[in-house]
Design a protein around this motif. Structure first.
Motif: not given
Length: 405
Positions: A353-379
């Motif tokens: 859980y610590i090892d993965g942090i260095e090369f990890g990435g943040p949760e993307p920020l969008f102005t409409d997070y629900t819209g972003f989430q739904n697009v990703m789930i549908e894909m």
């Protein structure tokens, strides 16, 4: 700050509202969960003792309702002083001018693990203080591995090895090889982003360009397609906690999950192990999606400065570590420390859980997070069900995300 058009659900709720300042000497706090953690109870009392005349009043709200309640109150012009929210919503809150910046000094930022501050940063400014952090690792059932003819002490380290191990389990045993979640839940998107960040991929860059339609992300989606036949049948019927229950019941060979799974696995008689998330062909090292929840300070309350002061106090290094190490927290530490080093030495299941942090990435920020989430789930669902080829699904989704950035 820059003025933007109001966006998404927040924008609709903001129409026709007038701000009503809160009482000047009290900081109201929407606190997510079933109860206040004893660590926070103790430090609320300590902070109040150090700040005569000031009180902090938490309102405990269940996880399913807490963020919506904070948003609704703010949009209606009756904001609380502070709330616990998913950091993924900070961009939308900031653009709609519902929250105030919570800037960090370079010294403050340097105390966190890499990329943590990125999860709360928009336009170069921090909009919240991280209070909870989650990463993922991969669990495997050693008995199932042995039954499939695999080495129970050698888990896969790459996607290719993972897919092959899942195939062997499915073909040689009565168990499913892999636990793939693809239900209409946010963790379906989160699970996929772990694959993106274990292949050096991105969704949106720091200049707000959608960069998802890339070889790295396509490889992740193709790997999803390839592992689906060897996963639990009907992946779209399961969200993460449901799939975890199947793993803990000893019915699936491999699963990506949070540290809380280790605590639950210890309560079973399963012969299990946990390791770094397998990496894709473009990976530079072990990775993971970095998910944080944050404390945000709402505007138009009259207590903004004091709320920022309290938010930084309640998440300060010593207080935060004590909270993270409480029995029910199940959190990845936000900051490196000697105490974390000791924890990993004493309980090696923490290391991935610590090892993965260095090369990890943040949760993307969008102005409409629900819209972003739904697009990703549908894909993801389109590929998992065979309704679309990965390349077509990815290109379509990347185009749709332009409306939500």
């Amino acid at each position: 700050m820059t003025t933007f058009a109001k966006t998404g659900l927040i924008g609709m709720m903001l129409a026709g509202t007038t701000a009503l300042p809160a009482m000047a000497q009290d900081i109201s706090w929407i606190y997510c969960g079933d109860r206040i953690d004893p660590v926070h109870e103790n430090y609320i009392a300590e902070w109040e003792a150090m700040n005569e005349g000031w009180t902090v009043t938490p309102e405990v709200v269940g996880w399913a309702q807490c963020q919506d309640k904070a948003t609704t109150l703010a949009a209606a012009g009756s904001p609380v002083g502070m709330a616990y929210v998913g950091s993924r919503t900070l961009k939308e809150f900031a653009i709609n001018e519902l929250i105030v910046p919570v800037p960090m000094s370079e010294d403050e930022m340097a105390l966190y693990y890499p990329h943590i501050v990125d999860t709360v940063t928009f336009e170069g400014t921090q909009w919240g203080v991280p209070i909870a952090f989650s990463t993922k690792a991969m669990y495997w059932n050693k008995d199932i591995f042995e039954a499939a003819g695999l080495d129970p002490e050698s888990p896969p380290t790459t996607w290719e090895e993972t897919i092959d191990a899942a195939r062997q389990i499915t073909e040689n045993t009565d168990f499913s090889g892999y636990g793939l979640s693809a239900k209409t839940f946010d963790n379906t998107m989160h699970q996929f982003l772990h694959w993106v960040y274990t292949n050096n991929g991105q969704i949106i860059d720091s200049d707000d360009n959608i960069v998802m339609d890339s070889p790295e992300v396509l490889q992740a989606l193709e790997a999803y397609r390839d592992i689906t036949p060897y996963s639990v049948p009907g992946a779209t019927a399961y969200e993460q906690n449901e799939m975890r229950a199947i793993f803990l019941d000893g019915q699936v060979g491999m699963l990506q999950a949070s540290i809380g799974t280790a605590f639950r696995a210890m309560e079973t008689d399963m012969n299990w192990g946990v390791t770094n998330l397998p990496t894709g062909p473009a990976a530079e090292g072990p990775g993971t999606l970095l998910i944080t929840d944050s404390l945000v300070v709402f505007s138009e309350t009259g207590v903004e400065d004091k709320a920022i002061e309290f938010a930084k106090f309640i998440t300060s290094p010593d207080v935060q570590l004590e909270y993270e190490m409480s029995p029910d927290a199940g959190l990845t530490p936000l900051r490196p420390s000697a105490a974390v080093d000791d924890l990993v030495a004493e309980a090696p299941h923490w290391a991935p859980y610590i090892d993965g942090i260095e090369f990890g990435g943040p949760e993307p920020l969008f102005t409409d997070y629900t819209g972003f989430q739904n697009v990703m789930i549908e894909m993801v669902q389109a590929v998992v069900t065979g309704d679309a080829e990965p390349a077509d699904a990815l290109t379509r989704a990347a185009g749709q995300l332009e409306d939500y950035k």
